[in-house]
Write a protein that holds these residues in place. Structure first.
Motif, short mmCIF file in Angstrom:
data_model
loop_
_atom_site.label_atom_id
_atom_site.label_comp_id
_atom_site.label_asym_id
_atom_site.label_seq_id
_atom_site.Cartn_x
_atom_site.Cartn_y
_atom_site.Cartn_z
N UNK A 30 -88.65 71.12 45.38
CA UNK A 30 -87.69 71.28 46.47
C UNK A 30 -86.26 71.41 45.94
N UNK A 31 -85.96 70.60 44.93
CA UNK A 31 -84.62 70.64 44.35
C UNK A 31 -84.34 71.99 43.70
N UNK A 32 -85.37 72.54 43.03
CA UNK A 32 -85.22 73.86 42.42
C UNK A 32 -84.99 74.92 43.48
N UNK A 33 -85.72 74.84 44.59
CA UNK A 33 -85.53 75.81 45.67
C UNK A 33 -84.13 75.67 46.27
N UNK A 34 -83.67 74.44 46.43
CA UNK A 34 -82.33 74.20 46.98
C UNK A 34 -81.26 74.75 46.05
N UNK A 35 -81.46 74.57 44.74
CA UNK A 35 -80.43 74.97 43.77
C UNK A 35 -80.40 76.47 43.52
N UNK A 36 -81.56 77.11 43.53
CA UNK A 36 -81.62 78.51 43.10
C UNK A 36 -82.01 79.49 44.21
N UNK A 37 -82.34 78.97 45.38
CA UNK A 37 -82.71 79.85 46.48
C UNK A 37 -81.51 80.56 47.06
N UNK A 74 -88.75 83.84 43.64
CA UNK A 74 -89.31 82.74 42.87
C UNK A 74 -89.02 81.40 43.53
N UNK A 75 -87.79 81.24 44.04
CA UNK A 75 -87.42 79.98 44.70
C UNK A 75 -88.28 79.74 45.93
N UNK A 76 -88.56 80.81 46.69
CA UNK A 76 -89.39 80.67 47.88
C UNK A 76 -90.81 80.27 47.50
N UNK A 77 -91.32 80.85 46.45
CA UNK A 77 -92.67 80.49 46.00
C UNK A 77 -92.72 79.03 45.55
N UNK A 78 -91.68 78.59 44.85
CA UNK A 78 -91.62 77.19 44.42
C UNK A 78 -91.59 76.27 45.63
N UNK A 79 -90.83 76.67 46.66
CA UNK A 79 -90.76 75.86 47.87
C UNK A 79 -92.11 75.75 48.55
N UNK A 80 -92.84 76.85 48.62
CA UNK A 80 -94.16 76.82 49.25
C UNK A 80 -95.13 75.94 48.45
N UNK A 81 -95.08 76.03 47.14
CA UNK A 81 -95.92 75.18 46.30
C UNK A 81 -95.53 73.72 46.45
N UNK A 82 -94.24 73.47 46.65
CA UNK A 82 -93.78 72.09 46.81
C UNK A 82 -94.35 71.47 48.08
N UNK A 83 -94.47 72.28 49.14
CA UNK A 83 -95.08 71.79 50.38
C UNK A 83 -96.54 71.42 50.12
#
Length: 331
Positions: A30-37, A74-83
């Motif tokens: 989630x932090x990665x998505x917040x930082x790089x999305x 990439x950030x969106x994919x990370x967010x989906x995986x985080x869920x």
């Protein structure tokens, strides 16, 4: 009372630790998505650009829509995986509580460790529920998971209690009703408190952007990436609106249990007193939301005051103040 030292108790502890680690991994995502999305521009800046181009002004950052490219970032994919990882952690967490229940042969929230575990689980469930209704806040998962992880870490270390049978005073079906409602309500209110803090940051940022001579600092950079203040405020309010009736019923059930156990419905025991204070504060919050002069930031501070009272009741009243509700169970 001696603890139960068996394979189920050890399995529960292992699952509890695994849940913390899983939540931590999801928080990183989630932090990665917040930082790089991708983040929409500030409302005032974007509105000026559209007005200059002959388009209609926008009222919030949620109105800014990126052109559809057909490709997932990439950030969106990370967010989906985080869920997905969060859901896995939640299931492991549920298993930990269920196995603990089997080990003690009772509902597993009779002490501070077990109560904190259940409250942390409800905090996760509340966030997933809010995210289901408002998917645009998904990348805020790191902010919600952080206090949950800290609470669970505190529960697993300072507040830890070995699995043990219920003390006679708690051997009642009211334990399952009263404490379940309290843990569900307070776990959800923790999520509301996090959303409220983010709302205050975002609303302050919006106010600063509108002021002449604005210069963005580090805190403003963080706030600029948050969803619209209105979205955060509405999400926080809905969680309180869900939790308050549960908390009210919990207090009523507690009074009925007190009459059966101690011969009186209410005795102003420290725990009872602070539970009533919490109830009054959140009642004031809901009333403030319906009063024009108290909407927004003023009501948000009342919300945070309520969660501060919950924290005081959980930590100070349980560990420092003695009373009829002294069941911390630390070992």
């Amino acid at each position: 009372m001696a603890g139960i030292d068996g394979p189920m108790a050890h399995l529960s502890d292992g699952l509890f630790t695994t849940a913390i680690a899983t939540y931590a991994l999801a928080m990183v995502g989630y932090t990665a998505e917040f930082a790089f999305g991708r983040v929409a521009k500030a409302p005032a800046m974007r509105a000026r650009e559209l007005v200059g181009a002959g388009g209609p002004p926008l009222t919030s950052s949620a109105d800014v829509v990126e052109p559809a490219t057909g490709k997932r970032t990439t950030a969106d994919s990370i967010g989906r995986w985080s869920v997905l990882i969060t859901v896995v952690g939640m299931l492991v967490h549920v298993a930990s509580i269920a196995v603990r229940a089997g080990a003690v042969d009772a509902v597993p929230w009779s002490n501070m460790y077990e109560f904190a575990s259940v409250a942390g689980l409800i905090g996760i469930v509340a966030f997933l529920g809010v995210m289901w209704k408002a998917p645009q806040i998904r990348f805020l998962g790191g902010f919600v998971l952080l206090p949950v992880i800290l609470l669970m870490f505190l529960a697993g270390t300072v507040l830890y209690s070995r699995a043990q049978p219920l003390v006679p005073a708690l051997q009642s079906y009211w334990l399952a009703i009263h404490v379940t409602l309290v843990s569900v309500a307070e776990g959800a209110l923790m999520t509301s408190a996090v959303l409220t803090v983010l709302f205050l940051l975002r609303s302050r940022y919006d106010k600063q952007v509108a002021a002449p001579g604005y210069r963005q600092g580090s805190v403003a950079t963080l706030a600029s990436r948050l969803p619209a203040a209105k979205t955060l405020d509405k999400a926080a309010y809905r969680v309180v609106a869900f939790s308050f009736p549960l908390y009210t019923v919990a207090i009523i059930c507690g009074a009925i249990w007190a009459e059966a156990a101690w011969g009186r419905y209410w005795g102003w025991d420290p725990k009872e007193t602070w539970a009533f204070i919490v109830w009054v504060i959140y009642a004031c919050y809901l009333h403030a939301r319906a009063t024009a002069g108290w909407k927004g930031r003023a009501a948000a501070w009342v919300n945070l005051l309520g969660f501060g009272a919950i924290t005081f009741n959980f930590v100070i009243v349980n560990l420092v103040v003695s009373g009829l509700h002294s069941y911390a169970g630390l070992s």
